[in-house]
Design a protein around this motif. Sequence first.
Motif, PDB file in Angstrom:
ATOM      1  N   PHE A 155       0.835  -1.204   0.000  1.00 56.72           N
ATOM      2  CA  PHE A 155       0.000   0.000   0.000  1.00 56.72           C
ATOM      3  C   PHE A 155       0.869   1.252   0.000  1.00 56.72           C
ATOM      4  O   PHE A 155       1.788   1.370   0.805  1.00 56.72           O
ATOM      5  N   ASP A 156       0.557   2.185  -0.891  1.00 55.19           N
ATOM      6  CA  ASP A 156       1.233   3.476  -0.925  1.00 55.19           C
ATOM      7  C   ASP A 156       0.189   4.543  -0.652  1.00 55.19           C
ATOM      8  O   ASP A 156      -0.423   5.102  -1.561  1.00 55.19           O
ATOM      9  N   ILE A 157      -0.054   4.802   0.627  1.00 54.15           N
ATOM     10  CA  ILE A 157      -1.116   5.729   1.025  1.00 54.15           C
ATOM     11  C   ILE A 157      -0.654   7.183   0.914  1.00 54.15           C
ATOM     12  O   ILE A 157      -1.463   8.101   0.863  1.00 54.15           O
ATOM     13  N   ALA A 158       0.649   7.401   0.871  1.00 55.47           N
ATOM     14  CA  ALA A 158       1.199   8.760   0.949  1.00 55.47           C
ATOM     15  C   ALA A 158       1.015   9.500  -0.367  1.00 55.47           C
ATOM     16  O   ALA A 158       1.905   9.575  -1.210  1.00 55.47           O
ATOM     17  N   ARG A 159      -0.154  10.052  -0.569  1.00 59.39           N
ATOM     18  CA  ARG A 159      -0.438  10.920  -1.713  1.00 59.39           C
ATOM     19  C   ARG A 159      -0.865  12.282  -1.169  1.00 59.39           C
ATOM     20  O   ARG A 159      -1.351  12.404  -0.053  1.00 59.39           O
ATOM     21  N   ASP A 160      -0.733  13.317  -1.992  1.00 62.88           N
ATOM     22  CA  ASP A 160      -1.067  14.672  -1.528  1.00 62.88           C
ATOM     23  C   ASP A 160      -2.563  14.942  -1.729  1.00 62.88           C
ATOM     24  O   ASP A 160      -2.967  15.751  -2.542  1.00 62.88           O
ATOM     25  N   HIS A 161      -3.392  14.232  -0.938  1.00 60.54           N
ATOM     26  CA  HIS A 161      -4.834  14.388  -1.076  1.00 60.54           C
ATOM     27  C   HIS A 161      -5.386  15.466  -0.144  1.00 60.54           C
ATOM     28  O   HIS A 161      -5.885  16.481  -0.617  1.00 60.54           O
ATOM     29  N   LEU A 162      -5.293  15.260   1.148  1.00 61.61           N
ATOM     30  CA  LEU A 162      -5.786  16.285   2.072  1.00 61.61           C
ATOM     31  C   LEU A 162      -4.712  17.301   2.403  1.00 61.61           C
ATOM     32  O   LEU A 162      -5.020  18.466   2.684  1.00 61.61           O
ATOM     33  N   LEU A 163      -3.459  16.862   2.408  1.00 64.45           N
ATOM     34  CA  LEU A 163      -2.338  17.756   2.680  1.00 64.45           C
ATOM     35  C   LEU A 163      -1.284  17.570   1.599  1.00 64.45           C
ATOM     36  O   LEU A 163      -1.155  16.483   1.031  1.00 64.45           O
ATOM     37  N   ALA A 164      -0.546  18.624   1.344  1.00 62.78           N
ATOM     38  CA  ALA A 164       0.580  18.497   0.418  1.00 62.78           C
ATOM     39  C   ALA A 164       1.588  17.506   0.987  1.00 62.78           C
ATOM     40  O   ALA A 164       1.735  17.359   2.199  1.00 62.78           O
ATOM     41  N   LYS A 165       2.267  16.791   0.104  1.00 63.53           N
ATOM     42  CA  LYS A 165       3.230  15.793   0.535  1.00 63.53           C
ATOM     43  C   LYS A 165       4.301  16.438   1.409  1.00 63.53           C
ATOM     44  O   LYS A 165       4.695  17.590   1.199  1.00 63.53           O
ATOM     45  N   ASP A 166       4.768  15.687   2.401  1.00 62.21           N
ATOM     46  CA  ASP A 166       5.804  16.132   3.332  1.00 62.21           C
ATOM     47  C   ASP A 166       5.309  17.212   4.296  1.00 62.21           C
ATOM     48  O   ASP A 166       6.103  17.933   4.897  1.00 62.21           O
ATOM     49  N   THR A 167       3.989  17.332   4.436  1.00 65.46           N
ATOM     50  CA  THR A 167       3.424  18.195   5.475  1.00 65.46           C
ATOM     51  C   THR A 167       2.577  17.337   6.405  1.00 65.46           C
ATOM     52  O   THR A 167       2.207  16.204   6.073  1.00 65.46           O
ATOM     53  N   ALA A 168       2.266  17.869   7.590  1.00 68.06           N
ATOM     54  CA  ALA A 168       1.544  17.071   8.577  1.00 68.06           C
ATOM     55  C   ALA A 168       0.689  17.959   9.463  1.00 68.06           C
ATOM     56  O   ALA A 168       0.960  19.155   9.624  1.00 68.06           O
ATOM     57  N   PHE A 169      -0.371  17.371  10.018  1.00 67.26           N
ATOM     58  CA  PHE A 169      -1.188  17.987  11.054  1.00 67.26           C
ATOM     59  C   PHE A 169      -0.975  17.190  12.332  1.00 67.26           C
ATOM     60  O   PHE A 169      -0.965  15.954  12.311  1.00 67.26           O
ATOM     61  N   ALA A 170      -0.859  17.887  13.457  1.00 69.60           N
ATOM     62  CA  ALA A 170      -0.800  17.236  14.766  1.00 69.60           C
ATOM     63  C   ALA A 170      -1.535  18.132  15.755  1.00 69.60           C
ATOM     64  O   ALA A 170      -1.173  19.304  15.921  1.00 69.60           O
ATOM     65  N   TYR A 171      -2.553  17.599  16.387  1.00 74.21           N
ATOM     66  CA  TYR A 171      -3.365  18.406  17.287  1.00 74.21           C
ATOM     67  C   TYR A 171      -4.092  17.492  18.259  1.00 74.21           C
ATOM     68  O   TYR A 171      -4.095  16.273  18.107  1.00 74.21           O
ATOM     69  N   ARG A 172      -4.718  18.078  19.259  1.00 71.82           N
ATOM     70  CA  ARG A 172      -5.548  17.323  20.198  1.00 71.82           C
ATOM     71  C   ARG A 172      -7.007  17.615  19.864  1.00 71.82           C
ATOM     72  O   ARG A 172      -7.364  18.748  19.566  1.00 71.82           O
ATOM     73  N   PHE A 173      -7.825  16.574  19.933  1.00 71.10           N
ATOM     74  CA  PHE A 173      -9.229  16.719  19.561  1.00 71.10           C
ATOM     75  C   PHE A 173     -10.112  16.101  20.636  1.00 71.10           C
ATOM     76  O   PHE A 173      -9.827  15.015  21.145  1.00 71.10           O
ATOM     77  N   ASP A 174     -11.179  16.796  20.971  1.00 72.90           N
ATOM     78  CA  ASP A 174     -12.156  16.333  21.949  1.00 72.90           C
ATOM     79  C   ASP A 174     -13.390  15.850  21.185  1.00 72.90           C
ATOM     80  O   ASP A 174     -14.068  16.639  20.530  1.00 72.90           O
ATOM     81  N   ASP A 175     -13.680  14.549  21.274  1.00 75.47           N
ATOM     82  CA  ASP A 175     -14.827  14.000  20.537  1.00 75.47           C
ATOM     83  C   ASP A 175     -16.095  13.949  21.382  1.00 75.47           C
ATOM     84  O   ASP A 175     -17.089  13.337  20.986  1.00 75.47           O
ATOM     85  N   GLY A 176     -16.068  14.618  22.541  1.00 77.83           N
ATOM     86  CA  GLY A 176     -17.217  14.623  23.432  1.00 77.83           C
ATOM     87  C   GLY A 176     -17.093  13.624  24.563  1.00 77.83           C
ATOM     88  O   GLY A 176     -17.830  13.689  25.549  1.00 77.83           O
ATOM     89  N   ARG A 177     -16.154  12.684  24.423  1.00 79.25           N
ATOM     90  CA  ARG A 177     -15.890  11.709  25.485  1.00 79.25           C
ATOM     91  C   ARG A 177     -14.546  11.964  26.132  1.00 79.25           C
ATOM     92  O   ARG A 177     -14.397  11.887  27.344  1.00 79.25           O
TER      93      ARG A 177
END
Length: 286
Positions: A155-177
């Motif tokens: 599998f080669d999942i690393a495509r620039d679909h949601l983010l440009a290649k070689d970029t990343a998101f890192a954050y904390r998320f509260d899903d209500g629980r």
Amino acid sequence: MKKILACLITLLIVTHDAYAEAVLYEGVNQLAEVEQAITQHVKSHPGNVLVVFDIDDTLLASRRFFGGDTWYNWQIGREVAHENGNKVVIKDHNKMSCIFAKLGTLYELGLYHATEPGAAEMVARLQEQYDVIALTSRSPDYRAGTERELQRAGFDIARDHLLAKDTAFAYRFDDGRSERPVTLQNGIVMSTGLNKGRVLTDLLKRTNREYKAIFFVDDSRSNIVNMHDAWKDSETHMAIFHYTRIDKTVSDEQMQRALASQRSFDEFLETAFPDRHADFSAGECN
């Protein structure tokens, strides 16, 4: 292959958009059913499409029970199906202490294979036409082993679909629980056991993406339900596939061998890292 229409259940039709609905495909045993459904939908309803795959027991399956997805559910106390038809719940004294501190090591050492022949090639075909990402409940702490095993399985999942290649998101998320870390990198969203429906909704807002149709594939019933609940009022066409190819039943032999492996693992820790082993035994897992 059983016909897709036979397993299609309409869950919701949004009245203000004739093309917007949430539908569930039950008992999907071949990923080709997903590809076929996407092709059929796009023929009559063209527009931008996002395809979202779970990883464990959807794209990848563990080669061993110990460290695999069913083992994990059993270890954390969830009810699992025994091969004799009964339900099994692990006794507390058999649970792995500080499992999340140890799980990363098991992911690093464990070997996985594609859930079915041709799965990687099918995902690659979809990537040529649509945006494709993986959305896993694994923690960002386990990213390295996850990416390695996906690559080993083709599998080669690393495509620039949601983010440009070689970029990343890192954050904390509260899903209500609870509030936990989420990362998006190389096409893989690590969501730390959070509600996948809410994670996906939030992530598309953060990346400023909208889709006419989303196709979500997962082996977990709870993830299926959460995704439907999060998107049932959306104008986006949401197709949800419950992938059931991987056998989720367990045997007495598998459980006994897993407990023996667990004891051997702890014996190694006690010998090689006695201080760490003492912390785990005392419930100090950080």
